[in-house]
Motif scaffolding. Structure first.
Motif, PDB file in Angstrom:
ATOM      1  N   THR A   8       0.860  -1.170   0.000  1.00 35.34           N
ATOM      2  CA  THR A   8       0.000   0.000   0.000  1.00 35.34           C
ATOM      3  C   THR A   8       0.903   1.229   0.000  1.00 35.34           C
ATOM      4  N   VAL A   9       0.618   2.160  -0.906  1.00 34.66           N
ATOM      5  CA  VAL A   9       1.486   3.319  -1.092  1.00 34.66           C
ATOM      6  C   VAL A   9       0.688   4.610  -0.949  1.00 34.66           C
ATOM      7  N   TYR A  10       1.234   5.535  -0.190  1.00 34.24           N
ATOM      8  CA  TYR A  10       0.756   6.914  -0.197  1.00 34.24           C
ATOM      9  C   TYR A  10       1.770   7.674  -1.036  1.00 34.24           C
ATOM     10  N   ASP A  11       1.384   7.985  -2.261  1.00 30.57           N
ATOM     11  CA  ASP A  11       2.275   8.602  -3.238  1.00 30.57           C
ATOM     12  C   ASP A  11       2.016  10.106  -3.254  1.00 30.57           C
ATOM     13  N   LEU A  12       2.992  10.876  -2.790  1.00 26.92           N
ATOM     14  CA  LEU A  12       2.835  12.328  -2.723  1.00 26.92           C
ATOM     15  C   LEU A  12       2.594  12.945  -4.094  1.00 26.92           C
ATOM     16  N   VAL A  13       3.198  12.383  -5.128  1.00 26.99           N
ATOM     17  CA  VAL A  13       3.002  12.909  -6.481  1.00 26.99           C
ATOM     18  C   VAL A  13       1.561  12.684  -6.925  1.00 26.99           C
ATOM     19  N   GLU A  14       1.037  11.479  -6.702  1.00 29.32           N
ATOM     20  CA  GLU A  14      -0.365  11.204  -7.048  1.00 29.32           C
ATOM     21  C   GLU A  14      -1.307  12.120  -6.272  1.00 29.32           C
ATOM     22  N   GLU A  15      -1.017  12.302  -5.006  1.00 30.81           N
ATOM     23  CA  GLU A  15      -1.852  13.172  -4.183  1.00 30.81           C
ATOM     24  C   GLU A  15      -1.836  14.612  -4.705  1.00 30.81           C
ATOM     25  N   ARG A  16      -0.656  15.098  -5.073  1.00 32.00           N
ATOM     26  CA  ARG A  16      -0.549  16.458  -5.629  1.00 32.00           C
ATOM     27  C   ARG A  16      -1.333  16.572  -6.924  1.00 32.00           C
ATOM     28  N   ASN A  17      -1.214  15.563  -7.776  1.00 27.39           N
ATOM     29  CA  ASN A  17      -1.897  15.586  -9.063  1.00 27.39           C
ATOM     30  C   ASN A  17      -3.415  15.551  -8.927  1.00 27.39           C
ATOM     31  N   LYS A  18      -3.925  14.945  -7.864  1.00 29.24           N
ATOM     32  CA  LYS A  18      -5.367  14.931  -7.624  1.00 29.24           C
ATOM     33  C   LYS A  18      -5.898  16.357  -7.468  1.00 29.24           C
ATOM     34  N   ASP A  19      -5.070  17.204  -6.870  1.00 31.09           N
ATOM     35  CA  ASP A  19      -5.493  18.586  -6.638  1.00 31.09           C
ATOM     36  C   ASP A  19      -5.596  19.389  -7.935  1.00 31.09           C
ATOM     37  N   PHE A  20      -4.950  18.925  -9.002  1.00 30.08           N
ATOM     38  CA  PHE A  20      -4.943  19.659 -10.267  1.00 30.08           C
ATOM     39  C   PHE A  20      -5.989  19.141 -11.258  1.00 30.08           C
ATOM     40  N   LYS A  21      -6.726  18.130 -10.856  1.00 32.45           N
ATOM     41  CA  LYS A  21      -7.742  17.585 -11.771  1.00 32.45           C
ATOM     42  C   LYS A  21      -9.041  18.327 -11.656  1.00 32.45           C
TER      43      LYS A  21
END
Length: 152
Positions: A139-152
């Motif tokens: 299980t991964v908490y990916d900071l890049v994925e999390e940041r990208n969610k904010d730009f969608k």
């Protein structure tokens, strides 16, 4: 346990020193104070963190020479506190270089994958490491994925 990699640990440390510096520091400028607060909510308790000596060294190399003046002493204090509260796990460099992943992701990240039975969650900002970890059922908490969610 939660294993945190060097880039995520860098964000954590800068945020603990002064969250207002997150967007100003060159190692964390892509993140916001909200990213830091999300990271704290994921971690919940520093006693749950597992950190390899390699990760401490990488993080210190990223921060020690850049945190000068008013930030040097707070850096030392935060580092001492985190080191005392977290769990440190050592794997030999030989284990890392003999890993199937060494060529693709390097020594430290190979050791992280090698420790996969020791932690329930990996916090990272490294997409390649994140992808390999997920392929291994981590299980991964990916900071890049999390940041990208904010730009969608």
């Amino acid at each position: 346990m939660i294993l945190i990699d060097a880039n995520a640990l860098t964000l954590l440390i800068i945020g603990l020193i002064d969250s207002g510096q997150i967007t100003k520091h060159r190692r964390t400028s892509v993140y916001t104070e909200e990213d830091f607060h999300k990271l704290l909510r994921v971690i919940q308790d520093f006693n749950n963190l597992l950190i390899l000596p390699n990760i401490w060294t990488e993080t210190d190399n990223l921060l020690n020479n850049f945190l000068i003046g008013n930030f040097k002493w707070p850096y030392i204090q935060v580092l001492e506190k985190l080191v005392s509260k977290t769990t440190e796990k050592y794997l030999s460099s030989e284990t890392g270089v003999n890993s199937d992943y060494f060529i693709d992701i390097g020594l430290t990240d190979s050791l992280i994958i090698g420790l996969r039975e020791e932690f329930e969650l990996l916090i990272t900002a490294d997409t390649k490491l994140s992808d390999i970890a997920k392929a291994h059922g981590i299980t991964v908490y990916d900071l890049v994925e999390e940041r990208n969610k904010d730009f969608k």
